[in-house]
Design a protein around this motif. Structure first.
Motif, PDB file in Angstrom:
ATOM      1  N   MET A 125       0.827  -1.211   0.000  1.00 19.42           N
ATOM      2  CA  MET A 125       0.000   0.000   0.000  1.00 19.42           C
ATOM      3  C   MET A 125       0.865   1.266   0.000  1.00 19.42           C
ATOM      4  N   ASP A 126       1.884   1.273   0.838  1.00 19.41           N
ATOM      5  CA  ASP A 126       2.775   2.443   0.869  1.00 19.41           C
ATOM      6  C   ASP A 126       3.466   2.640  -0.476  1.00 19.41           C
ATOM      7  N   THR A 127       3.866   1.536  -1.093  1.00 17.98           N
ATOM      8  CA  THR A 127       4.538   1.623  -2.397  1.00 17.98           C
ATOM      9  C   THR A 127       3.613   2.198  -3.454  1.00 17.98           C
ATOM     10  N   CYS A 145      -8.085  -4.201  -5.172  1.00 22.64           N
ATOM     11  CA  CYS A 145      -7.957  -5.006  -6.390  1.00 22.64           C
ATOM     12  C   CYS A 145      -7.082  -6.232  -6.143  1.00 22.64           C
ATOM     13  N   LEU A 146      -5.996  -6.044  -5.414  1.00 22.89           N
ATOM     14  CA  LEU A 146      -5.089  -7.152  -5.120  1.00 22.89           C
ATOM     15  C   LEU A 146      -5.804  -8.267  -4.360  1.00 22.89           C
ATOM     16  N   ASP A 152       5.101   8.148   5.594  1.00 21.65           N
ATOM     17  CA  ASP A 152       3.838   8.668   6.119  1.00 21.65           C
ATOM     18  C   ASP A 152       2.924   7.508   6.513  1.00 21.65           C
ATOM     19  N   PRO A 153       2.441   7.457   7.768  1.00 19.14           N
ATOM     20  CA  PRO A 153       1.578   6.352   8.199  1.00 19.14           C
ATOM     21  C   PRO A 153       0.168   6.406   7.621  1.00 19.14           C
ATOM     22  N   HIS A 154      -0.205   7.520   7.027  1.00 17.22           N
ATOM     23  CA  HIS A 154      -1.551   7.643   6.473  1.00 17.22           C
ATOM     24  C   HIS A 154      -1.667   6.914   5.131  1.00 17.22           C
ATOM     25  N   VAL A 155      -2.881   6.531   4.792  1.00 19.73           N
ATOM     26  CA  VAL A 155      -3.140   5.771   3.568  1.00 19.73           C
ATOM     27  C   VAL A 155      -3.869   6.650   2.564  1.00 19.73           C
ATOM     28  N   GLY A 156      -3.416   6.613   1.321  1.00 19.58           N
ATOM     29  CA  GLY A 156      -4.036   7.411   0.273  1.00 19.58           C
ATOM     30  C   GLY A 156      -4.942   6.607  -0.637  1.00 19.58           C
ATOM     31  N   ALA A 157      -5.521   7.293  -1.608  1.00 19.74           N
ATOM     32  CA  ALA A 157      -6.476   6.656  -2.517  1.00 19.74           C
ATOM     33  C   ALA A 157      -5.833   5.561  -3.355  1.00 19.74           C
ATOM     34  N   PHE A 158      -4.605   5.784  -3.833  1.00 20.72           N
ATOM     35  CA  PHE A 158      -3.938   4.778  -4.638  1.00 20.72           C
ATOM     36  C   PHE A 158      -3.772   3.472  -3.857  1.00 20.72           C
ATOM     37  N   ALA A 159      -3.425   3.597  -2.584  1.00 22.70           N
ATOM     38  CA  ALA A 159      -3.227   2.410  -1.751  1.00 22.70           C
ATOM     39  C   ALA A 159      -4.523   1.642  -1.570  1.00 22.70           C
ATOM     40  N   VAL A 160      -5.613   2.345  -1.283  1.00 17.23           N
ATOM     41  CA  VAL A 160      -6.902   1.702  -1.040  1.00 17.23           C
ATOM     42  C   VAL A 160      -7.382   0.971  -2.286  1.00 17.23           C
ATOM     43  N   VAL A 164      -8.472 -13.661  -3.960  1.00 16.85           N
ATOM     44  CA  VAL A 164      -9.623 -14.489  -3.624  1.00 16.85           C
ATOM     45  C   VAL A 164     -10.167 -15.188  -4.865  1.00 16.85           C
ATOM     46  N   ALA A 165     -10.290 -14.441  -5.961  1.00 14.72           N
ATOM     47  CA  ALA A 165     -10.824 -15.024  -7.199  1.00 14.72           C
ATOM     48  C   ALA A 165      -9.922 -16.133  -7.716  1.00 14.72           C
ATOM     49  N   ALA A 166      -8.610 -15.898  -7.703  1.00 24.01           N
ATOM     50  CA  ALA A 166      -7.677 -16.901  -8.219  1.00 24.01           C
ATOM     51  C   ALA A 166      -7.698 -18.167  -7.369  1.00 24.01           C
TER      52      ALA A 166
END
Length: 275
Positions: free
Chosen positions: A94-96, A128-129, A115-123, A134-136
């Motif tokens: 998520m950080d990456t 999706c990951l 930064d310990p906070h999470v952004g939109a890209f991470a979420v 789960v699907a696989a």
């Protein structure tokens, strides 16, 4: 010391202090990563067996056509994998994603990583990951699913070894920096040999393609990170692990869809005749 440090770092098992206690053995721990990954895979596969047994009462054939049990088992398996690792690699993934996809420059990206906070890209990315995982897992056939679940964490941590050895580490204070203080190809060689042997035993020749896939993914992420950050970090290692895992699971699902028995070990058929 190296094995204990690898277990303490990669899992939630209380085998030692997670900070100062494992730092002393970290320089020799990375060679044990695939071994610890295999142990994680065994635990996850055991959870799969428990879910299957609980749903079918010990008769797996009765669940072969049940979509519900496959999705339920897939969800529980993915959750178990996150729990046993303390979501360590998911956090790095998520950080990456926030840093490499949302940063404006190397310094800004490194700041985002801390930064310990999470952004939109991470979420978005982690959602999706997890859905792809789960699907696989859900579409993998019963006969080969356990073997694949055991192998996947082993191979993904082999990819981490390749990245540690190939790309420069950015920063000096991160926990991941401890793994690259002592260079040398002995650990990576032993770790990758273990991946090859485990793969051939558990899945057969297809495991070589899987290992090549995780190596390619690790290299691509390493190149991308080095271009944007100047090197890699502990969070990048986590992203490599998570991306490699989902890639191998998706590949396994595609292979199983075409050849349902392709990913069962060749010796398994012989063993069935004895039990």
């Amino acid at each position: 010391m190296g094995f204990r440090s690898a277990v303490a770092f990669l899992t939630v098992f209380p085998v030692g202090a997670r900070d100062a206690g494992i730092r002393a053995g970290m320089t020799s721990a990375r060679g044990w990563f695939p071994v610890v990954g295999l142990l994680i895979g065994i635990l996850v596969a055991a959870v799969d067996l428990l879910v299957r047994w609980g749903y079918t009462g010990g008769s797996p054939d009765s669940a072969n056509d049940s979509t519900m049990v496959h999705i339920l088992a897939g969800t529980v398996i993915v959750a178990a994998g996150a729990l046993v690792t303390g979501a360590l690699h998911l956090d790095g993934f998520m950080d990456t994603c926030d840093a490499l996809l949302g940063g404006a420059g190397p310094d800004h990206r490194r700041k985002i990583l801390k930064d310990p906070h999470v952004g939109a890209f991470a979420v978005i990315a982690v959602t999706c990951l997890l859905l792809m995982k789960v699907a696989a897992v859900s579409v993998l056939p019963w006969d080969s699913r356990g073997w694949i679940l055991v192998l996947v964490p082993c191979l993904s941590r082999g990819a981490m070894l390749l990245v540690m050895e190939t790309f420069p580490y950015v920063g000096e204070n991160g926990l991941g920096a401890e793994f690259v203080k002592r260079t040398g190809r002995g650990q990576i060689g032993l770790g990758l040999i273990f991946c090859v042997v485990a793969g051939m035993i558990l899945v057969g020749p297809w495991s070589l393609i899987m290992l090549a896939l995780v190596a390619l993914i690790g290299w691509l992420i390493g190149v991308w990170s080095t271009r944007l950050l100047g090197g890699v970090t502990g969070d990048i290692y986590g992203a490599v692990n998570e991306t490699a895992e989902v890639a191998v699971l998706l590949l396994a699902a595609l292979i199983a869809a075409r050849w349902s028995a392709a990913l069962s070990p060749s010796w398994f058929g012989l063993a069935e005749g004895w039990f």
